[in-house]
Design an enzyme around this catalytic site. Structure first.
Site, PDB file in Angstrom:
ATOM      1  N   ARG A  46      60.522 -43.000  14.851  1.00  0.00           N
ATOM      2  CA  ARG A  46      60.897 -41.793  15.602  1.00  0.00           C
ATOM      3  C   ARG A  46      59.643 -41.091  16.114  1.00  0.00           C
ATOM      4  O   ARG A  46      59.584 -40.625  17.253  1.00  0.00           O
ATOM      5  CB  ARG A  46      61.724 -40.848  14.722  1.00  0.00           C
ATOM      6  CG  ARG A  46      63.104 -41.399  14.361  1.00  0.00           C
ATOM      7  CD  ARG A  46      64.004 -40.308  13.774  1.00  0.00           C
ATOM      8  NE  ARG A  46      63.489 -39.698  12.569  1.00  0.00           N
ATOM      9  CZ  ARG A  46      63.692 -40.155  11.340  1.00  0.00           C
ATOM     10  NH1 ARG A  46      64.411 -41.266  11.166  1.00  0.00           N
ATOM     11  NH2 ARG A  46      63.199 -39.526  10.286  1.00  0.00           N
ATOM     12  N   LYS A 136      66.684 -23.286  21.530  1.00  0.00           N
ATOM     13  CA  LYS A 136      67.969 -23.781  22.031  1.00  0.00           C
ATOM     14  C   LYS A 136      69.013 -23.786  20.931  1.00  0.00           C
ATOM     15  O   LYS A 136      68.710 -24.093  19.776  1.00  0.00           O
ATOM     16  CB  LYS A 136      67.817 -25.195  22.590  1.00  0.00           C
ATOM     17  CG  LYS A 136      69.024 -25.661  23.415  1.00  0.00           C
ATOM     18  CD  LYS A 136      69.113 -27.164  23.522  1.00  0.00           C
ATOM     19  CE  LYS A 136      69.822 -27.760  22.319  1.00  0.00           C
ATOM     20  NZ  LYS A 136      70.234 -29.160  22.515  1.00  0.00           N
ATOM     21  N   LYS A 223      72.425 -23.228  29.859  1.00  0.00           N
ATOM     22  CA  LYS A 223      72.469 -24.690  29.920  1.00  0.00           C
ATOM     23  C   LYS A 223      73.928 -25.130  29.785  1.00  0.00           C
ATOM     24  O   LYS A 223      74.388 -25.464  28.688  1.00  0.00           O
ATOM     25  CB  LYS A 223      71.600 -25.311  28.830  1.00  0.00           C
ATOM     26  CG  LYS A 223      71.598 -26.852  28.851  1.00  0.00           C
ATOM     27  CD  LYS A 223      70.661 -27.444  27.826  1.00  0.00           C
ATOM     28  CE  LYS A 223      70.740 -28.968  27.830  1.00  0.00           C
ATOM     29  NZ  LYS A 223      69.796 -29.613  26.895  1.00  0.00           N
TER      30      LYS A 223
END
Length: 342
Positions: A46, A136, A223
């Site tokens: 990752r 976010k 968004k």
């Protein structure tokens, strides 16, 4: 809270014909995508993949900022440069996903509410100190119930709107621009018209909650999903129809004070997302800059090419830049399918 600084950051996130690269998938989500391609689902793989994305040459020519998850926010390159610093050196604003995921909503079968408010104030301050400029939080709204019932419920919409508003207030208090992401999921057989009705109801509730919490609308980024029929719907609409329905929806409920709208891609392919983004920019000018904050529609070609092999790194970065450039061109209404052959 320095409101003017927040406003300037929000404006920079959607300025100069650029968009956001969302690379905030949780380790579990990232692992599932790795496993589908035969990539080892490990922390090191990752890390290597995130480094590939963030070190892509000229990424800042199309991308204004990147959204990281907590794991990525604390990682570094093989040489020891933190990913936050790597992004900032490339001229990118750094954002952080701060919700802890969507969980089952009590007494509401098939519906979810996003959690993560506990301890959020302290976490946000730590992210600011480490270099974050925005945050976010994603709310997920299902349209079709698994048992054939009608979704979403008013309770689900209200719970998610309240959580988004409380998160946004905490962000602005801490000096972060909040990205507000209320997503009507594409899964299901619902029509474009039904998606529009649900999206309007959701956004209306979200902005009422934001106002109630005292959130400065000039210092956030919305968004949302585009208005799209469900993936299993018998009728799949044209890019022009999607653009018309999306803009009508947004004009009805999104205040002009919002400095920018950065669409999510959801389950769209890169080509479809670019085509629909382009169609939005062939319409009369909207009250807000319309940009993108794509994850899969930007990343997936690069991930498929990389496949966990360092020898494929340059080709994967080239694929990422191709998708980023397609979307930047779409922001000018100049994208065409012919670009995909280049």
């Amino acid at each position: 809270m320095n409101l003017q600084a927040l406003i300037e950051t929000a404006q920079a996130m959607v300025a100069d014909g650029k968009g956001l690269l969302a690379m905030d998938e949780s380790p579990g989500t990232c692992n599932r995508r790795f496993e589908a391609l035969g990539i080892a689902p490990s922390a090191e793989m990752r890390r290597a993949y995130r480094e590939l994305l963030l070190s892509t040459p000229e990424l800042g020519s199309c991308i204004s900022g990147v959204i990281l998850c907590d794991e990525t926010f604390g990682q570094a390159t093989a040489e020891g440069t933190t990913f936050v610093q790597l992004a900032r050196d490339a001229g990118l604003l750094v954002g952080i996903k701060v919700d802890t995921g969507a969980k089952a909503l009590a007494l509401r079968s098939g519906e979810k509410v996003t959690e993560g408010l506990d301890g959020l104030r302290e976490r946000l301050l730590a992210y600011v100190e480490t270099g974050a400029s925005f945050a976010k939080w994603r709310a997920v709204i299902a349209v079709n119930a698994v048992d054939g019932g009608h979704l979403p419920s008013a309770a689900c919409i209200a719970a998610n709107a309240q959580a988004l508003a409380r998160y946004a207030a905490l962000c602005q208090e801490a000096g972060l621009v909040p990205i507000i992401e209320p997503e009507v999921l594409m899964t299901g057989t619902h029509t474009l018209a039904h998606c529009q009705a649900v999206t309007e109801a959701l956004l209306r509730e979200v902005f009422e909650a934001l106002t109630l919490q005292g959130v400065a609308l000039e210092a956030l980024i919305l968004k949302p999903n585009m208005v799209i029929a469900g993936l299993a719907a018998p009728t799949q609409n044209t890019a022009d129809e999607v653009a018309d329905a999306t803009l009508q929806c947004l004009r009805r409920v999104v205040p002009a004070a919002v400095p920018g709208i950065a669409f999510l891609s959801g389950g769209q392919s890169g080509e479809l997302a670019s085509s629909r983004l382009n169609a939005l920019h062939l319409r009369p000018r909207a009250p807000w800059p319309l940009s993108f904050s794509f994850a899969r529609a930007l990343q997936h070609p690069a991930l498929d090419i990389w496949a966990g092999q360092d020898a494929n790194r340059a080709a994967a970065q080239k694929a990422l830049m191709h998708r980023a450039r397609c979307n930047r061109v779409a922001l000018r209404g100049e994208y065409s399918a012919a670009m995909e052959a280049q």
